[in-house]
Design a protein around this motif. Structure first.
Motif, PDB file in Angstrom:
ATOM      1  N   GLN A 236       0.812  -1.213   0.000  1.00  0.00           N
ATOM      2  CA  GLN A 236       0.000   0.000   0.000  1.00  0.00           C
ATOM      3  C   GLN A 236       0.847   1.265   0.000  1.00  0.00           C
ATOM      4  O   GLN A 236       0.488   2.266  -0.612  1.00  0.00           O
ATOM      5  CB  GLN A 236      -0.935   0.007   1.218  1.00  0.00           C
ATOM      6  CG  GLN A 236      -1.963  -1.107   1.225  1.00  0.00           C
ATOM      7  CD  GLN A 236      -2.856  -1.052   2.463  1.00  0.00           C
ATOM      8  OE1 GLN A 236      -3.263   0.014   2.917  1.00  0.00           O
ATOM      9  NE2 GLN A 236      -3.162  -2.215   3.023  1.00  0.00           N
ATOM     10  N   ASP A 237       1.979   1.252   0.711  1.00  0.00           N
ATOM     11  CA  ASP A 237       2.858   2.420   0.771  1.00  0.00           C
ATOM     12  C   ASP A 237       4.291   1.962   0.986  1.00  0.00           C
ATOM     13  O   ASP A 237       4.705   1.705   2.123  1.00  0.00           O
ATOM     14  CB  ASP A 237       2.439   3.356   1.902  1.00  0.00           C
ATOM     15  CG  ASP A 237       3.304   4.618   1.959  1.00  0.00           C
ATOM     16  OD1 ASP A 237       4.233   4.743   1.132  1.00  0.00           O
ATOM     17  OD2 ASP A 237       3.054   5.470   2.820  1.00  0.00           O
ATOM     18  N   PRO A 238       5.085   1.871  -0.094  1.00  0.00           N
ATOM     19  CA  PRO A 238       6.480   1.416   0.033  1.00  0.00           C
ATOM     20  C   PRO A 238       7.363   2.382   0.819  1.00  0.00           C
ATOM     21  O   PRO A 238       8.493   2.034   1.170  1.00  0.00           O
ATOM     22  CB  PRO A 238       6.953   1.331  -1.428  1.00  0.00           C
ATOM     23  CG  PRO A 238       5.701   1.272  -2.251  1.00  0.00           C
ATOM     24  CD  PRO A 238       4.691   2.086  -1.498  1.00  0.00           C
ATOM     25  N   THR A 239       6.863   3.577   1.123  1.00  0.00           N
ATOM     26  CA  THR A 239       7.679   4.581   1.829  1.00  0.00           C
ATOM     27  C   THR A 239       7.305   4.702   3.305  1.00  0.00           C
ATOM     28  O   THR A 239       7.597   5.716   3.945  1.00  0.00           O
ATOM     29  CB  THR A 239       7.536   5.956   1.158  1.00  0.00           C
ATOM     30  OG1 THR A 239       6.183   6.425   1.318  1.00  0.00           O
ATOM     31  CG2 THR A 239       7.884   5.878  -0.315  1.00  0.00           C
ATOM     32  N   LEU A 240       6.681   3.698   3.852  1.00  0.00           N
ATOM     33  CA  LEU A 240       6.280   3.737   5.260  1.00  0.00           C
ATOM     34  C   LEU A 240       7.458   4.073   6.171  1.00  0.00           C
ATOM     35  O   LEU A 240       8.575   3.596   5.975  1.00  0.00           O
ATOM     36  CB  LEU A 240       5.717   2.379   5.696  1.00  0.00           C
ATOM     37  CG  LEU A 240       4.256   2.058   5.393  1.00  0.00           C
ATOM     38  CD1 LEU A 240       3.936   0.670   5.926  1.00  0.00           C
ATOM     39  CD2 LEU A 240       3.337   3.086   6.016  1.00  0.00           C
TER      40      LEU A 240
END
Length: 334
Positions: A236-240
């Motif tokens: 969902q968000d690779p930059t978590l």
């Protein structure tokens, strides 16, 4: 000396005969030893050992209207965060002369309702329920049963009877505030699908003021489910930057998956759990988590049950034990 064989259950008559005392004396030695001499008590207990006699507690409870048994419902005994509560509840009740019987609901409201029905039919002296009783029918049945009831590990201003717990919404809000104070904005949530986990997510989102990536897994949590949850969150968000987990078991899996992907914790990702399980402080890195004093919950629930059984007035039927965030290496900024 009579030799007893395991062909039938020994009776109190057998004990009296073996001890060389009357039936009434044998009964008093076991049920009211204060009125019998120490020598007689010793003889009767020796006879009990030789005959294998087991007192009929059900018959005694019908006469005294006390079973000396307290029923406790837990979602699953495998959940680490509940273990200190069950251990404390057991030892506190034992010290007061009560025994604990456990039932597992499996996070299933229908099973909880069935277990409550079964427990009430056994006529326990009290019932302790992990979480709030949500079924209207069960709440009414518990009230009508006329026995002490303690709901625990949650908070409400309208308990069935008594309550020992804390606010899960406030836990979620505190985690959100903690993350924001550190400057982390890209936040993900790994949570079980249970009611209490949902409340903590609700509190976190309310404080953030926006939705965030969420991975919902079936309760009870496990390391495997934690690994799956991080995989879904990174999709969902690779930059978590930060992940809150609804249990330390989930957090353990998140840390394992991060390590497998080569993500540094806390360098590239920070992780916070819930429950302060016994392993949390000893992981590499050690796990930041929300600590709830489960042992105090158990001992307080036991005290409320025992006091009610003894006719003691309960001055504080709702007890909020609170919580605190224990900061460790998994969210360190040093």
């Amino acid at each position: 000396m009579t030799v007893f064989r395991a062909t039938k259950s020994a009776t109190l008559h057998d004990v009296a005969r073996e001890a060389g005392v009357s039936l009434i004396t044998a009964s008093r030695a076991l049920s009211n030893p204060a009125v019998v001499s120490e020598g007689t008590i010793a003889k009767v207990h020796e006879a009990v050992q030789r005959t294998g006699y087991i007192p009929n507690l059900l018959a005694g409870s019908l006469k005294s209207k006390r079973s000396l048994m307290v029923a406790c419902l837990v979602p699953a005994i495998s959940v680490a965060q509940f273990l200190p509560t069950v251990q404390s509840l057991t030892s506190s009740l034992d010290a007061a002369g009560y025994q604990l019987i456990l039932g597992q609901t499996g996070y299933d409201h229908a099973r909880e309702e069935a277990l409550i029905n079964t427990m009430i039919s056994r006529r326990p002296d009290g019932i302790v329920v992990t979480g709030l009783v949500h079924s209207t029918a069960s709440r009414e049945q518990l009230r009508n049963a006329g026995i002490p009831v303690v709901e625990m590990w949650d908070l409400s201003d309208r308990p069935v009877d008594m309550l020992v717990g804390f606010s899960h919404i406030k836990v979620g809000s505190a985690i959100a505030g903690y993350f924001l104070s550190k400057g982390w904005q890209r936040i993900g949530i790994a949570t079980g699908d249970d009611h209490r986990g949902a409340l903590r997510r609700e509190g976190l989102l309310a404080t953030l003021g926006r939705d965030v990536p969420t991975a919902v897994v079936p309760a009870p949590s496990s390391m495997e489910l934690g690994r799956r949850a991080l995989t879904e969150l990174l999709r969902q968000d690779p930059t978590l930057q930060a992940v809150y987990c609804s249990s330390d078991q989930l957090a353990q899996g998140v840390l394992a998956e991060a390590q497998a992907r080569g993500l540094r914790v806390p360098g590239q990702l920070v992780v916070c759990g819930f429950g302060d399980a016994d392993f949390a402080a000893h992981m590499q890195p050690s796990l930041t988590t929300v600590q709830v004093d489960g042992a105090v919950i158990g001992s307080t629930a036991a005290r409320l049950i025992v006091d009610r059984c003894r006719g003691v007035a309960i001055a504080q039927p709702i007890v909020d034990v609170g919580f605190r965030i224990v900061e460790r290496e998994s969210t360190s900024q040093s």
